[in-house]
Design an enzyme around this catalytic site. Structure first.
Site, mmCIF file in Angstrom:
data_model
loop_
_atom_site.group_PDB
_atom_site.id
_atom_site.type_symbol
_atom_site.label_atom_id
_atom_site.label_comp_id
_atom_site.label_asym_id
_atom_site.label_seq_id
_atom_site.Cartn_x
_atom_site.Cartn_y
_atom_site.Cartn_z
ATOM 1 N N GLU A 113 0.805 -1.213 0.000
ATOM 2 C CA GLU A 113 0.000 0.000 0.000
ATOM 3 C C GLU A 113 0.839 1.265 0.000
ATOM 4 O O GLU A 113 2.015 1.268 0.386
ATOM 5 C CB GLU A 113 -0.981 -0.005 1.159
ATOM 6 C CG GLU A 113 -0.333 -0.254 2.472
ATOM 7 C CD GLU A 113 -1.338 -0.541 3.571
ATOM 8 O OE1 GLU A 113 -2.201 -1.409 3.384
ATOM 9 O OE2 GLU A 113 -1.257 0.114 4.602
ATOM 10 N N CYS A 126 3.421 8.304 0.707
ATOM 11 C CA CYS A 126 4.161 7.368 1.552
ATOM 12 C C CYS A 126 4.282 6.057 0.769
ATOM 13 O O CYS A 126 3.284 5.464 0.370
ATOM 14 C CB CYS A 126 3.383 7.186 2.849
ATOM 15 S SG CYS A 126 4.180 6.028 3.956
ATOM 16 N N CYS A 133 7.647 -7.315 6.130
ATOM 17 C CA CYS A 133 8.859 -6.732 6.702
ATOM 18 C C CYS A 133 9.481 -7.756 7.639
ATOM 19 O O CYS A 133 8.777 -8.510 8.307
ATOM 20 C CB CYS A 133 8.498 -5.469 7.492
ATOM 21 S SG CYS A 133 9.931 -4.580 8.149
ATOM 22 N N CYS A 137 8.770 -5.303 14.456
ATOM 23 C CA CYS A 137 8.463 -4.386 15.558
ATOM 24 C C CYS A 137 7.084 -4.753 16.100
ATOM 25 O O CYS A 137 6.141 -4.951 15.340
ATOM 26 C CB CYS A 137 8.459 -2.933 15.074
ATOM 27 S SG CYS A 137 10.053 -2.422 14.395
ATOM 28 N N CYS A 140 3.787 -2.788 15.210
ATOM 29 C CA CYS A 140 3.535 -2.507 13.793
ATOM 30 C C CYS A 140 2.823 -3.675 13.116
ATOM 31 O O CYS A 140 3.229 -4.827 13.245
ATOM 32 C CB CYS A 140 4.859 -2.220 13.086
ATOM 33 S SG CYS A 140 4.686 -2.016 11.309
ATOM 34 N N CYS A 361 0.745 2.290 8.204
ATOM 35 C CA CYS A 361 1.210 1.377 7.180
ATOM 36 C C CYS A 361 0.879 -0.057 7.551
ATOM 37 O O CYS A 361 0.906 -0.445 8.710
ATOM 38 C CB CYS A 361 2.706 1.526 6.985
ATOM 39 S SG CYS A 361 3.648 1.036 8.416
#
Ligand code: SAH
Length: 376
Positions: A113, A126, A133, A137, A140, A361
């Site tokens: 996205e 962005c 990922c 984290c 997130c 995100c």
């Protein structure tokens, strides 16, 4: 003399077939590599590369057929050896504050996205750099996915082209490139996909392409220390660091990367970072209620940044159900900011963009990825 013995033909074995030629993903090539491809693979003269490059990266063309000033023969030749890998707009969500979140589907069925954030004086996108990922984290949403794959340079740049197209249409603009600013704060860790990031930046900054200024591009990193050095040497865009904590204990709890490169190592890399005249490093600090938002945190933070040209962005947390963190209230955020300001640390509370559409995100693409992976 004996007759030569006839060797039986191995009729049952299929004849070897050459593997289908792999098409070159031309939108992922730097300007120089595109020129090489055209001369070496197609026997074309260098100025053709300029034409093709402008079609790809100034106009954001998605097919060879629309490149009307290239000869039909060249277009046909291109189709045999090259391709423009599609990035398909799959969903969009509009916030009451003007933010639009786009979900794109990659050719292999992955979701990423990009978030469009218009303001009076700028139009910012962005951008994502990976599907998922690896940094994990704990606050997130993208972190919960794990890393699926890197985006190609072409896929990184295609987000910008696609949203430029959307903005032109939605806002009835003639300009080829309505976006003014780019932030690499979408899905993924940009410095974990460094080669493709570098090529994408070179394309995005090129005069024959979208021609973004280095002053208008910011790359945000979780803190991959050795890559920060390379980033400083090999690019000229702005750096943001996701600090998000004031002690190693705290940071290691939410950001596993801190167990490898702790705050001291990270800030050391920041001190050595080659900053252009007047530039500062942005430190992002996501305020997590009762976790990293106390007065003591603010005081420690100001001490940490004492000798670094820094600007702090205090980010209101976009809550992800199930991850166990809550947003710091506005009043507390303001008190936190004031402690930094008193110590002459420039700190800003970011407006929480697109909150009504799960603007952080990963929140939207995650749903797509989960759906894509769910057993049918
Ligand atoms: N991997 C890079 C870029 C992607 S994350 C990095 O870590 O910087 C971009 C920023 O969004 C980071 O500062 C991260 O801490 C923050 N972030 C992640 N999830 C968030 C959420 N739910 N609400 C607010 N900010 C979030």
């Amino acid at each position: 003399m004996s007759e030569p013995t006839a060797t039986a033909l191995p009729v049952t074995e299929p004849l070897p077939v050459p593997a289908p030629a792999k098409l070159t993903d031309v939108a992922s090539l730097s300007r120089e590599k595109l020129a090489l491809f055209l001369s070496e693979q197609l026997g074309e003269r260098p100025f053709r590369a300029a034409q093709l490059y402008r079609w790809l990266h100034q106009r954001g063309a998605t097919s060879f057929d629309e490149m009307t000033d290239l000869s039909k023969t060249l277009r046909e030749k291109l189709k045999v050896k090259a391709e423009i890998v599609p990035l398909e707009k799959d969903l969009e969500q509009r916030s009451i504050d003007g933010t639009i979140k786009y979900r794109f589907k990659t050719r292999d069925g992955r979701f990423i996205e990009s978030v469009y954030m218009p303001a009076e004086d700028r139009k910012t996108l962005c951008v994502s750099t990976q599907v998922g990922c690896a940094m994990a984290c704990s606050f997130c949403m993208t972190g919960t996915l794990g890393l699926k794959r890197n985006l190609t340079a072409g896929e990184i740049v295609a987000q910008v082209h696609a949203v430029n197209r959307e903005v032109r249409r939605n806002e009835n603009l003639e300009t080829l490139r309505p976006l003014t600013n780019l932030v690499f704060m979408g899905m993924g860790e940009p410095l974990h996909n460094f080669e493709n990031l570098k090529t994408a930046l070179a394309i995005l900054q090129s005069e024959e392409g979208p021609n973004f200024s280095h002053r208008h591009i910011t790359v945000s990193t979780v803190g991959l220390v050795p890559m920060i050095e390379r980033f400083g040497q090999e690019t000229d865009v702005k750096l943001a660091i996701s600090l998000n904590a004031s002690t190693d204990e705290q940071r290691s709890q939410t950001m596993p990367v801190n167990r490898k490169w702790n705050i001291a190592a990270l800030l050391d890399a920041c001190r050595k970072f080659p900053l252009r005249q007047g530039r500062r490093i942005t430190f992002e600090y996501v305020l997590l209620k009762g976790f990293n938002d106390s007065d003591a945190d603010a005081h420690r933070l100001k001490e940490l940044l004492r000798d670094i040209p820094a600007k702090v962005n205090l980010i209101p947390y976009n809550e992800n159900p199930g991850l166990g963190f809550q947003t710091t209230g506005e009043e507390r955020a303001e008190e936190f900011r004031a402690i930094l300001a008193e110590a002459h640390v420039a700190a800003y509370i970011r407006r929480n963009r697109g909150r009504d559409i799960a603007g952080a995100c990963g929140q939207l693409a995650n749903r797509g990825e989960a759906a894509a992976e769910a057993p049918t």
